[in-house]
Structure formats: C-alpha cells, structure tokens
Design an enzyme around this catalytic site. Structure first.
Site, PDB file in Angstrom:
ATOM      1  N   PRO A 184     107.582  51.405 -59.472  1.00 37.82           N
ATOM      2  CG  PRO A 184     109.216  51.208 -58.201  1.00 37.82           C
ATOM      3  CD  PRO A 184     107.911  50.641 -58.332  1.00 37.82           C
ATOM      4  CD  GLU A 222      91.613  54.932 -59.135  1.00 37.74           C
ATOM      5  OE1 GLU A 222      90.974  53.732 -58.626  1.00 37.74           O
ATOM      6  OE2 GLU A 222      90.779  55.722 -59.575  1.00 37.74           O
ATOM      7  CD  GLU A 256      99.408  61.995 -55.955  1.00 38.41           C
ATOM      8  OE1 GLU A 256      99.903  62.785 -55.264  1.00 38.41           O
ATOM      9  OE2 GLU A 256      99.891  60.849 -56.647  1.00 38.41           O
ATOM     10  CE  LYS A 267      96.985  55.098 -64.571  1.00 36.97           C
ATOM     11  NZ  LYS A 267      96.299  55.576 -63.412  1.00 36.97           N
ATOM     12  CG  LEU A 268     100.846  52.062 -69.936  1.00 32.06           C
ATOM     13  CD1 LEU A 268     101.865  51.193 -70.668  1.00 32.06           C
ATOM     14  CD2 LEU A 268     101.327  52.586 -68.699  1.00 32.06           C
ATOM     15  CB  CYS A 290     100.873  58.708 -63.126  1.00 27.10           C
ATOM     16  SG  CYS A 290     100.120  57.656 -62.050  1.00 27.10           S
ATOM     17  CG  PHE A 293     103.129  66.231 -58.605  1.00 23.16           C
ATOM     18  CD1 PHE A 293     102.843  65.395 -57.419  1.00 23.16           C
ATOM     19  CD2 PHE A 293     102.483  66.119 -59.531  1.00 23.16           C
ATOM     20  CE1 PHE A 293     101.735  64.732 -57.379  1.00 23.16           C
ATOM     21  CE2 PHE A 293     101.274  65.373 -59.679  1.00 23.16           C
ATOM     22  CZ  PHE A 293     100.842  64.862 -58.449  1.00 23.16           C
ATOM     23  NE  ARG A 319     102.873  74.561 -60.991  1.00 24.61           N
ATOM     24  CZ  ARG A 319     102.539  73.481 -61.394  1.00 24.61           C
ATOM     25  NH1 ARG A 319     101.694  73.031 -62.325  1.00 24.61           N
ATOM     26  NH2 ARG A 319     103.441  72.317 -60.974  1.00 24.61           N
TER      27      ARG A 319
HETATM   28  C1  UDX Z   1      97.676  61.566 -63.396  1.00 22.96           C
HETATM   29  C2  UDX Z   1      96.209  61.556 -64.104  1.00 22.96           C
HETATM   30  O1  UDX Z   1      95.709  62.648 -64.292  1.00 22.96           O
HETATM   31  C3  UDX Z   1      95.403  60.568 -63.427  1.00 22.96           C
HETATM   32  O2  UDX Z   1      94.294  60.040 -64.391  1.00 22.96           O
HETATM   33  C4  UDX Z   1      96.303  59.094 -63.306  1.00 22.96           C
HETATM   34  O3  UDX Z   1      95.618  58.214 -62.509  1.00 22.96           O
HETATM   35  C5  UDX Z   1      97.531  59.436 -62.294  1.00 22.96           C
HETATM   36  O4  UDX Z   1      98.247  60.486 -63.081  1.00 22.96           O
HETATM   37  P1  UDX Z   1      98.174  62.976 -61.098  1.00 22.96           P
HETATM   38  O5  UDX Z   1      99.648  62.644 -61.361  1.00 22.96           O
HETATM   39  O6  UDX Z   1      97.745  63.024 -59.654  1.00 22.96           O
HETATM   40  O7  UDX Z   1      97.400  62.369 -61.983  1.00 22.96           O
HETATM   41  O8  UDX Z   1      98.226  64.650 -61.362  1.00 22.96           O
HETATM   42  P2  UDX Z   1      97.565  65.611 -62.924  1.00 22.96           P
HETATM   43  O9  UDX Z   1      96.634  66.454 -62.253  1.00 22.96           O
HETATM   44  O10 UDX Z   1      97.280  64.787 -63.934  1.00 22.96           O
HETATM   45  O11 UDX Z   1      98.758  66.415 -63.074  1.00 22.96           O
HETATM   46  C6  UDX Z   1     100.172  65.928 -63.419  1.00 22.96           C
HETATM   47  C7  UDX Z   1     101.169  67.001 -63.712  1.00 22.96           C
HETATM   48  O12 UDX Z   1     100.959  67.858 -64.804  1.00 22.96           O
HETATM   49  C8  UDX Z   1     101.246  68.055 -62.476  1.00 22.96           C
HETATM   50  O13 UDX Z   1     102.802  68.396 -62.086  1.00 22.96           O
HETATM   51  C9  UDX Z   1     100.548  69.391 -62.982  1.00 22.96           C
HETATM   52  O14 UDX Z   1     100.983  70.405 -62.563  1.00 22.96           O
HETATM   53  C10 UDX Z   1     100.810  69.141 -64.344  1.00 22.96           C
HETATM   54  N1  UDX Z   1      99.702  69.952 -65.280  1.00 22.96           N
HETATM   55  C11 UDX Z   1      98.486  69.278 -65.323  1.00 22.96           C
HETATM   56  C12 UDX Z   1     100.126  71.220 -65.968  1.00 22.96           C
HETATM   57  O15 UDX Z   1     101.427  71.404 -66.049  1.00 22.96           O
HETATM   58  N2  UDX Z   1      99.300  71.563 -66.707  1.00 22.96           N
HETATM   59  C13 UDX Z   1      98.029  71.366 -66.832  1.00 22.96           C
HETATM   60  O16 UDX Z   1      97.287  71.965 -67.702  1.00 22.96           O
HETATM   61  C14 UDX Z   1      97.628  70.176 -66.189  1.00 22.96           C
END
Ligand code: UDX
Length: 439
Positions: free
Chosen positions: A76, A145, A149, A200-201, A256, A318, A418
């Site tokens: 974190p 990774e 999610e 990754k970053l 992330c 989220f 949304r």
């Molecule tokens: C992310 C990366 O996608 C993944 O590759 C990495 O390993 C971890 O971080 P995650 O955090 O699980 O994954 O969710 P992701 O689907 O990427 O969404 C992140 C956030 O962006 C969410 O709050 C989602 O609602 C938002 N989002 C995503 C949008 O608001 N609009 C979009 O078009 C896509």
C-alpha cells in the site's frame, strides 16, 4: 495461484499466509464463503483444492520444499515517513524476503508478484544474497499481474500477455514453462527486471489516464450539449485509439491505479524529473476532481442543500462484479454528502455493512449526516429526494422506475454516474435525470 494449479495438475501449489482466519476461509467447504468474490473463482478452487492446491499457515515448510516462491503481499501507499502519500510501503515484501532467505533450501526462484517500485528486485536480491551458501541459492524474477478484478479468471486464462523480467535465463525458462501449460509461447514476453517492474506501473498509469481523459471530456460534454458516449464511440473507432477504457464514470477506484501512479510520481521526483512527475500526478488530481464534481452537483441540483434529505446510493464497490471497495469513488462522494448533512441509504449487492462502516469511518445510524444500509434498490429510494448510481451492477440496468419513483419525495432526481440506468423510463416515471457526460 488457483488458476496455475488448475491449469498445471503436475505442479503442487501451496498458498501460505500467517493469517489463520484467512487460510481457514480459503479452506471453507462452502465455496460461496471464499474471502474474495470473483466470478468463476469458486469453480477453479473446487477443481484444484486438495488435489494440487493447498492453503495453510505452514509458511516455513512451504518455502523449504518449494522450487519457486511467489511473493504476493500488499504494497500500500505509505501513510507516514519519507514518501508518505506516494511511495509504496515495502515492509511486508521485506519481511517475506527475509523469511524466504531463512527458510529456503536448495535453489529457489523468487518471483515478485506484488506490484513494486522499480529496482525493488535489487533489494530482494541483496537480502537473499546475504543468506546464500551451504546448498542455498536464489534467482529473482519479476512477474507482474495484469488481471482486473471482476474478470480475473478470464484475464488469467486468456491473458493478452504474460510478462517475465529477469537476468537468469534458466529461471526465466522455468517460469515461462509454468505459463506455457496454457498460454501461447508468443504471448510470454521476457524483459530485463527493471523493464518488467516499470511496465506494470506504466500499464496502470496509461489505463488510468484514459479514464481521466474521458472524464475530463464528460464535463465538457455536459457544458456544451455533446454526449460523451457519442464522443467515446467516435474516437474509439479510430484504430489507433481503440474502444476500451473510454467509459466515463465517477472516476477510477481500485487498489492499483492511484497507488501505482503515485508510485510513478514518487520515482520521477526521486530521479529529478519534476515535469514528468507533475504530468502523471494530474491524472490522479483529475480523478479526485471528478468525484468532488459529482458530489457537488448533487447538492446543487437539490436546491443547494442536502441537510436532512434522504439520498439513495446504489453501488459502493469500485466497479461491478467485485466486493472490493479500495479507493472506491463511492467513498469520497458519500463522505462529501454526509458532510453536507445528507442521510444516505446505501445498497450494494456484495459489500457488507462492516466494510462500508470502515470505509466511511463512521457507524451506521439515523439523522443528519448519517447512513444506513438498504437491502434492495427500491427500499433505498423510499422517501428519498435523489437516487445516485455509483457502481455499474447489472441489476441497476433493469430497475422498475415506476415503482421506485412512486416511493420518492418530489421533485425527485436520478443521478446516474455510470450512465447505465434506463433514463427514458426514469423520466417517464417523473424523475429528473442527470447522466454523466450528457449535455
Ligand atoms: C487494474 C488493471 O486493469 C489491471 O490490469 C491491474 O492488474 C490492476 O489494476 P482493476 O483495478 O481490478 O484492474 O480494475 P479496472 O477494470 O482496471 O478498473 C479500474 C477503475 O477504472 C474502476 O473504478 C473502473 O470503474 C474504472 N473505469 C474503467 C472507468 O471508469 N471507465 C472505464 O472505461 C474503465
């Protein structure tokens, strides 16, 4: 690791943790009670658990017998000391590395699975080298990774790519061999350690940047009469831009994006790249702004005061299909409305009352500036002046707006952050409607 075990029946996978409660939950015969809600995960665990997938607290034994150890602990953002608010807290990764150094036997490949700042592998290597000798040796790999999610299982089963960073060819081959059980060879990319850590970053920074970019345009759409979904479609059909990650919403959340960008910002500052740091920091600032903008516009539309008014919040996770609330936009938006004295009725199909209470930093209650949980969307909206959709759960697409609107206090609002609800049905039912990015 459950997917690895599922796809590689010949490999014994031991998932170990010091937290015995967590381990017990992973061993629960009732698969609906696994600690993580993730579509398809229960089936994968059901197939592999007890066969070649084991969950236990026997950390040292598992390290001693392993050919390969994946470090998968959380990193974190630091809350105090040097780099507080931006740098990653590496205390767990260091503690784990020291434990691996002490307990390992023979040659052990240590894989960084946690997302780590660039050059962390160096620190890991240094700690492991100090323990080397007497039949004990190590090589270090970085294997970030990329799963998201909610779609973790399909992302792992059919990844766009697998990235393995390292300097030792034999170790690289050994990990590539694990993935080659189900991932085509051309999708397994090999890089040096630092490129892998930085990729990754960078991937997360680019993805988050797209979300902030489209959210910035959503605000402009609202002011000009354009519609952000039409704009997203128009630009997404440009093959150089592509259609994904262009959905405007309440801002990105999750464990992330924010953490990794702040990490990148910290790294840039450390290396004296102030302009580069400012550039990426703006992606996070815009995200915070989007959340505040939504909270403020709710207050504004409700005659500039929500004190004592009842507002339904639909969705706290989220994003949809997860019970994870880390950095969820719902937290900041709800907090702002509570500060203004609103009474929130919160519904989420997967997030528990305890979690919401932790996130909001206050217990459920009644009266001004309080919140309670609602068992379904309709009861959340009972007597409310407004309904605010914050997570794109499938069930919110099919709400019965006639029934909901009849229980609300007029004039009543639907704020759809949304843009998933049936806005026409809500308008027909007599609600005033705001949708993100619609002018
Ligand atoms: C992310 C990366 O996608 C993944 O590759 C990495 O390993 C971890 O971080 P995650 O955090 O699980 O994954 O969710 P992701 O689907 O990427 O969404 C992140 C956030 O962006 C969410 O709050 C989602 O609602 C938002 N989002 C995503 C949008 O608001 N609009 C979009 O078009 C896509």
């Amino acid at each position: 690791m459950a997917v690895v075990a599922d796809r590689c029946p010949g490999i014994q996978v031991h998932v170990v943790d010091l937290n015995s409660q967590r381990v017990a939950a992973w061993n629960d015969p009732d698969l609906s009670r696994l600690p993580v809600y993730e579509p398809g995960l229960d089936a994968v665990v059901a197939r592999a658990r007890g066969r070649n997938l084991f969950f236990s607290t026997k950390v040292n034994e598992a390290i001693a017998s392993a050919d390969m150890v994946f470090l998968s602990v959380n990193t974190p953002t630091k809350t105090r000391g040097i780099g507080a608010g931006q740098a990653s807290d590496l205390r767990w990764i260091e503690a784990c590395t020291r434990q691996v150094a002490a307990a390992a036997q023979g040659h052990t490949i240590v894989v960084e699975k946690s997302t780590l700042p660039v050059r962390t592998a160096e620190a890991i290597q240094t700690i492991l080298s100090a323990a080397q000798g007497e039949g004990k040796s190590f090589s270090v790999l970085s294997n970030p990774e990329f799963l998201a999610e909610g779609t973790a299982i399909s992302d792992l089963e059919a990844p766009d790519r697998v990235l393995i960073g390292g300097n030792n060819a034999e170790a690289l081959d050994a990990l590539a061999w694990v993935y080659a059980h189900w991932v085509p060879e051309e999708k397994i990319l090999r890089t040096n350690l630092w490129s892998s850590e930085l990729s990754k970053l960078t991937a997360n920074a680019f993805l988050a940047q797209r979300v902030s970019s489209i959210n910035s345009i959503a605000a402009l759409c609202e002011s000009t009469g354009a519609d952000v979904r039409e704009v997203a479609k128009a630009i997404g059909t440009d093959s150089r831009i592509g259609p994904r990650f262009l959905q405007s919403g309440p801002g990105f959340g999750g464990s992330c994006f924010q953490k990794d960008i702040l990490n990148l910002v910290y790294l840039c500052r450390h290396y004296g790249l102030a302009e580069v740091a400012d550039y990426w920091e703006q992606v996070v600032e815009l995200n915070t702004w989007q959340q505040q903008r939504i909270a403020r516009l709710v207050v504004q539309r409700l005659f500039n005061t929500v004190a004592g008014k009842s507002i339904a919040i639909l969705g706290f996770a989220f994003k949809a299909d997860t019970n994870d609330t880390r950095e969820s936009p719902a937290i900041r938006i709800a907090q702002e409305l509570l500060e203004e004295g609103a009474q929130l009725a919160i519904h989420d199909p997967k997030v528990s009352l305890e979690q919401i209470s932790l996130d909001l930093g206050r217990e459920a209650g009644v009266g001004e500036g309080s919140w309670h949980i609602a068992s379904d969307p309709q009861s959340a909206c009972g007597g409310a002046d407004a309904c605010l959709i914050l997570t794109e759960w499938g069930q919110y697409k099919q709400l019965d707006w006639q029934a909901i609107a009849s229980g609300m206090r007029r004039p009543a609002w639907l704020f759809d952050a949304r843009a998933i609800a049936d806005a026409d049905a809500a308008r027909t039912a007599g609600l005033q409607v705001w949708r993100v990015g619609e002018g």
